[in-house]
Design an enzyme around this catalytic site. Structure first.
Site, PDB file in Angstrom:
ATOM      1  N   HIS A 142      -1.502   1.790   7.279  1.00 40.52           N
ATOM      2  CA  HIS A 142      -1.324   1.327   5.833  1.00 40.52           C
ATOM      3  C   HIS A 142      -1.883   2.550   5.314  1.00 40.52           C
ATOM      4  CE1 HIS A 142      -4.412  -0.075   2.983  1.00 40.52           C
ATOM      5  NE2 HIS A 142      -5.361   0.708   3.227  1.00 40.52           N
ATOM      6  N   CYS A 184       0.539  -1.360  -0.083  1.00 39.74           N
ATOM      7  CA  CYS A 184      -0.014  -0.157  -0.139  1.00 39.74           C
ATOM      8  C   CYS A 184       0.866   1.603  -0.035  1.00 39.74           C
ATOM      9  CB  CYS A 184      -0.440   0.071   1.086  1.00 39.74           C
ATOM     10  SG  CYS A 184      -0.348  -0.164   2.678  1.00 39.74           S
TER      11      CYS A 184
END
Length: 800
Positions: A683, A171
């Site tokens: 994230h 990510c």
């Protein structure tokens, strides 16, 4: 020649996919040879067979180029290869799309029809997008074919609204790629194919043009408008070939990836084929800042000319002043992004318990300090509130009522926040020579006897003190007289005023610092001289309490009580917020370099803790701002969750740009890389402004959804991407969608090489270009203007 470690492949036939046939084969073998061996094993006709990359029992691509070697086809060890025979078994669910599909469309797939987000795709993909889960442990290379586009994701969509598959903790890479691909001028440069003439495969500092080629291919897929999701496997694999830190599946910093990628693209696309030797320049009084800045930039262009330089590079003015001789060193250096500190702009609340020399009990203070403040600054702030001399205050760390360490002045507030902080007022002893003084911590110990349920233990029962004595003149009575007023504050009220000292209450013992093991017991008479251990800096003086006496007269709650200073009232640990301009102010403020960052002074001929100041001479056209959310100290690592308020439009940085020849420095935001979570795991997502729809979108791996403009600014903003108004390629300010000058913007490779070749003599710096030429400095101008400047000063450059 025998291959020591051949590949082990697992062949399956579509007649029975559970029947696995392992074979060993060389990496240098071709796909055709693999096909022939497999067909012979299965007894089938090669003309009726397709080879399918069947990793994790998912159809990942057709291995149809029989001339490629197995290594070139990205086939890895222990990978499954499906031999799909026509007319046998069920028909394949989909046909495979070519990676070169380029049909465009103008319809946008809504959030409900978009491919599901990476968080909910664990059942479809082998790796979770979360950094805490799903990390592959088998191999650090990808067992996929180089094809990255599949028919199952074929869906006409607006160009640029294509997600990126999370390949396993990627990510961080996906967020950076989405932000960079929305840099309009850079995107159009690759879509037009302008990079093909600039590829520099001979640059020893580059990556043989491969990273630029892979990035170009990925940008074309993202902006083709034909698929809702693409998988950047080939790009990541190529990236890992040149940057091993990115080759596995560990989580990384999005900004670090972005920094490497921009630098790699620059070197892969550097139009300078033969880099000349260039000496570093230090400005002096012989020329103005404008002249030195222009000369330094031209020096930089002799070795660096690329689309990255044209769009993303600006110029610093760096000033270093020696604290002793006051020698001033000024240089003008290029930069590709700005790392702005949050520590300098946000304060920390530090709770300190001050143990007075003559007041009891301690007093609690709350200090508001800058996050990068030193312990010395904390001492000075406390001394100001308490009305004391800061030279007579010592800061210490207390754990379990024991003094475990003393803080040095150079340590930071971050170190203080990691522990319970006690400060000790230790006034100077009159008429005691310095070498005769001894400062020693004093702790209160109590030995609990052994019982049926527990072993005998020793514990600290009250806050520690720190006292100073004369090594040659101290008696036992002096120690008792200093400690007894403190001791009475630990006792039950009915004993506090009436009780007198008695040896049966406690004994004086010198103990080891960490273990509290007895070193020397003070058994002398009250007026006898006390011998201190020779290594007194490694011991504590303990008041060793009689267990029964402490139970009779001691009060544990009073032993931990304190008074509160007025500073405690009214100071609340509210969540602070700062503006982006606060961060710029902190970045451009002077700072004293630490002991680990000392610089060499040419005049003093030694390293000094100089003062340093950064000024921004010229902003680039595309400004990348990195907010330094991750802080590290000797004892603590932390992520700063400070909310930074950054504008979406009309960010005016004119006050920070020293060279004002390019007009107002006003910027509009076009992308943000966000980081959610902490240091242990997190994230990354991205917001980006699409110049086709003039709307904001949220990119979370394979999911792309529309985003409300008001939700773009969050406390998770990590890397900000701004575009300067009036430059190339914005939909909001009416800029052109391509670099001015079209394909004529670049110097031809041979021309670039010839203009920079030859061994430059280390002669004096030539007369600078006219100051007016700085108005089109390549740091924030287009490539064509950069090359025009270079041609204008070509003769001058040859001289130095």
């Amino acid at each position: 020649m025998v291959e020591v470690y051949p590949l082990e492949l697992r062949l399956v036939h579509n007649a029975n996919k559970r029947d696995i046939h392992p074979i060993s084969i060389s990496r240098a073998a071709t796909i055709g040879q693999l096909k022939a061996r497999g067909c012979a094993k299965f007894g089938i006709d090669p003309s009726k067979v397709k080879l399918i990359n069947y990793y994790l029992e998912i159809r990942n691509g057709v291995l149809d180029d029989e001339s490629k070697t197995i290594e070139e086809a990205r086939v890895s060890d222990k990978q499954r290869i499906l031999f799909e025979e026509e007319g046998v078994g069920p028909a394949p669910p989909v046909s495979f799309a070519s990676a070169s599909s380029s049909s465009a469309s103008s319809s946008f797939s809504s959030a409900s029809s978009s491919y599901s987000s990476s968080y909910s795709s664990a059942s479809r993909y082998p790796y979770s997008s979360s950094s805490q889960y799903g990390r592959p442990g088998a191999s650090s290379s990808y067992p996929y074919s180089s094809s990255t586009v599949y028919d199952r994701y074929r869906k006409e969509t607006i160009k640029g609204l294509t997600g990126l598959t999370n390949l396993g903790n990627t990510c961080f890479m996906n967020a950076a790629l989405q932000c960079l691909s929305n840099s309009v001028a850079l995107r159009d440069y690759f879509l037009r194919g302008d990079h093909l003439r600039d590829l520099n495969r001979e640059n020893v500092l580059g990556m043989k043009g491969r990273v630029a080629e892979e990035f170009a291919a990925l940008v074309k897929q993202l902006w083709a408008g034909t698929h809702s999701v693409v998988a950047p496997r080939s790009f990541k694999m190529t990236l890992g070939d040149f940057a091993p830190q990115f080759s596995g599946f560990a989580q990384h910093d999005s900004q670090e990836l972005l920094s490497f990628l921009l630098d790699g693209l620059h070197e892969d696309l550097n139009r300078v084929r033969a880099k000349p030797y260039v000496e570093a320049l230090e400005a002096d009084d012989s020329r103005s800042d404008e002249e030195w800045a222009d000369i330094s930039w031209q020096q930089h262009l002799k070795r660096n000319r690329s689309v990255i330089v044209d769009l993303f590079q600006g110029q610093f003015k760096s000033t270093i002043v020696c604290p002793d001789c006051e020698h001033v060193s000024i240089t003008f250096d290029p930069f590709m992004y700005l790392s702005l500190p949050l520590q300098d702009t946000v304060s920390s609340l530090v709770t300190v318990f001050l143990v007075w020399d003559d007041k009891y009990p301690p007093t609690k203070f709350v200090l508001r300090l800058k996050k990068n403040a030193s312990v010395r600054e904390a001492r000075e702030a406390l001394a100001k509130l308490a009305g004391l001399n800061p030279a007579f205050i010592v800061f210490g760390s207390v754990r379990n009522h024991d003094l475990v360490k003393s803080f040095m002045d150079r340590e930071t507030v971050a170190d203080l926040l990691a522990t319970n902080v006690f400060a000790y007022h230790i006034p100077e002893l009159p008429d005691v020579p310095f070498m005769e003084r001894v400062i020693i911590p004093v702790v209160h110990l109590m030995k609990k006897p052994k019982s049926l349920m527990a072993q005998a233990t020793t514990e600290c029962i009250a806050y520690p003190s720190m006292l100073n004595f004369s090594r040659a003149r101290t008696t036992k009575r002096m120690i008792i007289d200093k400690m007894w007023p403190r001791v009475k504050t630990f006792l039950k009220l009915e004993f506090a005023e009436s009780i007198e000292y008695s040896p049966k209450l406690f004994s004086l013992v010198f103990v080891e610092t960490k273990t509290h093991k007895e070193m020397l017991r003070v058994d002398c008479a009250m007026d006898d001289h006390v011998e201190f251990p020779s290594n007194s800096n490694l011991c504590h003086l303990a008041l060793e309490w009689n267990y029964k006496e402490w139970l009779r007269i001691g009060n544990a709650s009073r032993a931990m009580s304190c008074n509160a200073d007025p500073s405690v009232e009214g100071i609340k640990n509210e969540k602070e917020s700062v503006t982006l301009l606060d961060c710029f102010n902190a970045f451009t403020a002077p700072e004293i370099l630490g002991e680990d960052d000392m610089v060499y002074c040419r005049k003093c001929k030694e390293h000094k803790q100089s003062s340093k100041k950064f000024d921004i001479w010229k902003f680039p056209e595309y400004l990348v701002v990195h907010l330094k959310r991750f802080s590290y100290s000797r004892y603590r690592r932390d992520k700063l969750s400070t909310f930074v308020d950054f504008p979406l439009e009309a960010l005016d940085l004119s006050q920070y740009e020293m060279c004002g020849d390019s007009g107002p420095a006003i910027f509009d935001l076009y992308a943000v890389s966000n980081h959610f979570g902490g240091l242990g795991g997190g994230h990354y997502t991205a917001y980006a402004f699409n110049d086709t729809t003039s709307k904001w979108y949220n990119f979370e791996d394979s999911s792309v959804t529309s985003a409300d403009k008001g939700r773009v600014v969050t406390g998770s903003g990590y890397v900000l991407f701004y575009h300067r108004r009036g430059g190339a390629g914005t939909a909001r300010d009416g800029g052109a969608s391509e670099l001015p000058g079209g394909t004529g913007q670049s110097a031809a490779p041979n021309e670039a090489a010839s203009s920079t070749s030859g061994a430059p003599a280390p002669a004096p710096v030539p007369a600078p270009a006219p100051a007016s030429s700085t108005s089109s400095a390549p740091a924030s101008s287009t490539t064509s203007s950069a090359c025009a400047e270079a041609e204008e000063h070509e003769e001058e450059q040859e001289e130095y």
